[in-house]
Design an enzyme around this catalytic site. Sequence first.
Site, PDB file in Angstrom:
ATOM      1  N   LYS A  24      59.197  37.646 -18.882  1.00  0.00           N
ATOM      2  CA  LYS A  24      60.087  36.927 -19.796  1.00  0.00           C
ATOM      3  C   LYS A  24      59.441  36.757 -21.157  1.00  0.00           C
ATOM      4  O   LYS A  24      60.083  36.929 -22.197  1.00  0.00           O
ATOM      5  CB  LYS A  24      60.452  35.565 -19.197  1.00  0.00           C
ATOM      6  CG  LYS A  24      61.397  34.720 -20.043  1.00  0.00           C
ATOM      7  CD  LYS A  24      60.689  33.674 -20.876  1.00  0.00           C
ATOM      8  CE  LYS A  24      60.063  32.613 -20.014  1.00  0.00           C
ATOM      9  NZ  LYS A  24      59.473  31.506 -20.830  1.00  0.00           N
ATOM     10  N   SER A  25      58.152  36.431 -21.173  1.00  0.00           N
ATOM     11  CA  SER A  25      57.448  36.243 -22.437  1.00  0.00           C
ATOM     12  C   SER A  25      57.440  37.517 -23.262  1.00  0.00           C
ATOM     13  O   SER A  25      57.658  37.490 -24.482  1.00  0.00           O
ATOM     14  CB  SER A  25      56.010  35.790 -22.173  1.00  0.00           C
ATOM     15  OG  SER A  25      55.991  34.541 -21.527  1.00  0.00           O
ATOM     16  N   ARG A  29      59.610  38.431 -26.787  1.00  0.00           N
ATOM     17  CA  ARG A  29      58.865  38.928 -27.950  1.00  0.00           C
ATOM     18  C   ARG A  29      59.388  40.297 -28.380  1.00  0.00           C
ATOM     19  O   ARG A  29      59.550  40.571 -29.580  1.00  0.00           O
ATOM     20  CB  ARG A  29      57.367  38.999 -27.628  1.00  0.00           C
ATOM     21  CG  ARG A  29      56.662  37.650 -27.686  1.00  0.00           C
ATOM     22  CD  ARG A  29      55.288  37.712 -27.046  1.00  0.00           C
ATOM     23  NE  ARG A  29      54.528  36.478 -27.268  1.00  0.00           N
ATOM     24  CZ  ARG A  29      54.728  35.346 -26.593  1.00  0.00           C
ATOM     25  NH1 ARG A  29      55.672  35.294 -25.657  1.00  0.00           N
ATOM     26  NH2 ARG A  29      53.988  34.261 -26.846  1.00  0.00           N
ATOM     27  N   ARG A 128      61.461  18.600 -26.202  1.00  0.00           N
ATOM     28  CA  ARG A 128      60.233  19.403 -26.246  1.00  0.00           C
ATOM     29  C   ARG A 128      59.708  19.521 -27.682  1.00  0.00           C
ATOM     30  O   ARG A 128      60.468  19.396 -28.648  1.00  0.00           O
ATOM     31  CB  ARG A 128      60.479  20.775 -25.622  1.00  0.00           C
ATOM     32  CG  ARG A 128      60.790  20.684 -24.131  1.00  0.00           C
ATOM     33  CD  ARG A 128      61.032  22.042 -23.518  1.00  0.00           C
ATOM     34  NE  ARG A 128      59.830  22.868 -23.564  1.00  0.00           N
ATOM     35  CZ  ARG A 128      59.791  24.138 -23.185  1.00  0.00           C
ATOM     36  NH1 ARG A 128      60.912  24.724 -22.761  1.00  0.00           N
ATOM     37  NH2 ARG A 128      58.671  24.824 -23.243  1.00  0.00           N
ATOM     38  N   SER A 203      51.304  26.958 -28.076  1.00  0.00           N
ATOM     39  CA  SER A 203      50.837  28.117 -28.851  1.00  0.00           C
ATOM     40  C   SER A 203      52.009  28.938 -29.374  1.00  0.00           C
ATOM     41  O   SER A 203      51.823  29.820 -30.219  1.00  0.00           O
ATOM     42  CB  SER A 203      49.932  28.992 -27.995  1.00  0.00           C
ATOM     43  OG  SER A 203      50.646  29.590 -26.927  1.00  0.00           O
ATOM     44  N   ASP A 383      50.523  28.109 -16.934  1.00  0.00           N
ATOM     45  CA  ASP A 383      51.743  28.285 -16.144  1.00  0.00           C
ATOM     46  C   ASP A 383      51.433  28.390 -14.654  1.00  0.00           C
ATOM     47  O   ASP A 383      52.322  28.190 -13.817  1.00  0.00           O
ATOM     48  CB  ASP A 383      52.506  29.538 -16.595  1.00  0.00           C
ATOM     49  CG  ASP A 383      53.357  29.304 -17.829  1.00  0.00           C
ATOM     50  OD1 ASP A 383      53.524  28.130 -18.222  1.00  0.00           O
ATOM     51  OD2 ASP A 383      53.851  30.286 -18.412  1.00  0.00           O
ATOM     52  N   LYS A 482      65.986  30.380 -14.851  1.00  0.00           N
ATOM     53  CA  LYS A 482      65.420  30.362 -16.207  1.00  0.00           C
ATOM     54  C   LYS A 482      64.500  31.554 -16.424  1.00  0.00           C
ATOM     55  O   LYS A 482      64.448  32.115 -17.525  1.00  0.00           O
ATOM     56  CB  LYS A 482      64.672  29.051 -16.430  1.00  0.00           C
ATOM     57  CG  LYS A 482      63.993  28.917 -17.791  1.00  0.00           C
ATOM     58  CD  LYS A 482      63.333  27.562 -17.919  1.00  0.00           C
ATOM     59  CE  LYS A 482      62.488  27.469 -19.183  1.00  0.00           C
ATOM     60  NZ  LYS A 482      63.272  27.544 -20.420  1.00  0.00           N
TER      61      LYS A 482
END
Length: 495
Positions: A24-25, A29, A128, A203, A383, A482
Amino acid sequence: MKQVFCVKPFNGAVDIDVSVPGSKSMTNRALLLAALAEGESVLRGVGMSDDSRVFMEALTALGFDLAEKYGADGSISIRVTGYGGELPQKKAKVYVGSAGTAARFLTAMMGLSDGCYEVTSSEQMKQRPMRELIEALELLGAQFSFHEEDYAFPFTVRGRRYEEASDTTEKNNSVSPAEADSPADKSGESPSLEIPLNIDRSSQFLSALLLCAPMTPEGYSIRLTGTREARSYVAITEHMMAEFMDPDGDSDRHKLSAGGMDVHTLSVGGGNAAGPEGINLSSDSSKDCYRVLPNIRYRALDYTVEPDVSAACYFYAMAAANGGTAHVFGVTRNNSQGDMRFLDVLEKMGCEITEDVQGEICVTREPQISLHGIGVDMSDFSDQTMTLAAIAPFADAPVTITGVAHIRGQESNRIEAIVTELNRLGIRCEEHEDGMTIYPTDETETDTLVRTYNDHRMAMAFAVTGTKLRGVSIDNPGCCRKTFDNYFEILQRLG
């Protein structure tokens, strides 16, 4: 999906072979990089999580052309047409849901643009952290008008180049004139190109500003002001930026050692040390200074997203807890994601990490070998805090996790949630400011509905506990969509 999932425990050692979605990250990106590139990119192996869908819908609202294609093997590719650092739609309403990457990356994109946008989110995302990123964008010249709480969603953002927009770009008016004319009052302040930034809470603030480099052709510098050293996700950002800047897709991280410290600076044209295709680095004596040099450009690519190591780790943890072997297709030693460090933790706990003939990783714990207790700083792969906490009760000594104070501000207060739910399972767990200590348990059975706090990682990690400890049920399992749409379907088949 039903609202409660009753985990079926494994009977003895496991033999797991599974596929996981694309990261997912990396998917999100790649979506941003492709949108900022010039021309049509094809992104293969993407992970179609709720977060990625929200990201794609937001890009569509901003005027980008995206098209999905499904392969016969179930793989997904996305075609993205980029406009060389420009946003096609100059006014729009954008929804970022609960996706941290969409919230941070797209806010930076809009803040550095020549448009004006109304941005909303889920209730969870309103809580958040966003302040540090928004303050940095204000220093760069963006203007924000907050509709509820300061430095939180929802808000209207006027991009730093909005004043320069021509009249012809204001035809697509999705934001009312009243909203467009009421930015935060920053009159009289000149935009700064030297930005202080604190990433102790996320980050993603730094990744957002780096990824959007083509939108500020004059370049800028970012000086980190906090104490956080954990930047594995920033390393992924740098790695992928370099790939999109290099037409040959060179995967080397471009760094220059100055004064014995790593310096993270990227540019095209100019600089002190030339890399492939004009990627250059500018020396700086501090590892906490990131200088984005002028005139960075991204090129359209045919790009393959790596399998999601965060997702793979749940299955590796099942082998660690129960004994046996877990193999995840496509995960190799060459994977660039920071959660690969979890394999080192499992090895120290008594597991064997091997590779098959394709170079894909297998995790094995022989049933006669105990799972060992360990102390570990997880600041750079936080995570996996919940994944380690999920198997810690089955170790032969306490497990202490440190360095993860920042996870209190993620989808849930993850430290508090872990400690609370382990104690509800009858497992002794002590909370610390930056982590926890979890003690071994003799329990083999419970009758507990684990609360997930609408946090996908709580749901998936505590399901791992339920493969060893009988009688565990997971509340609201659907929240795992998610990041991992069919996690519980796979788990049900394995059980």
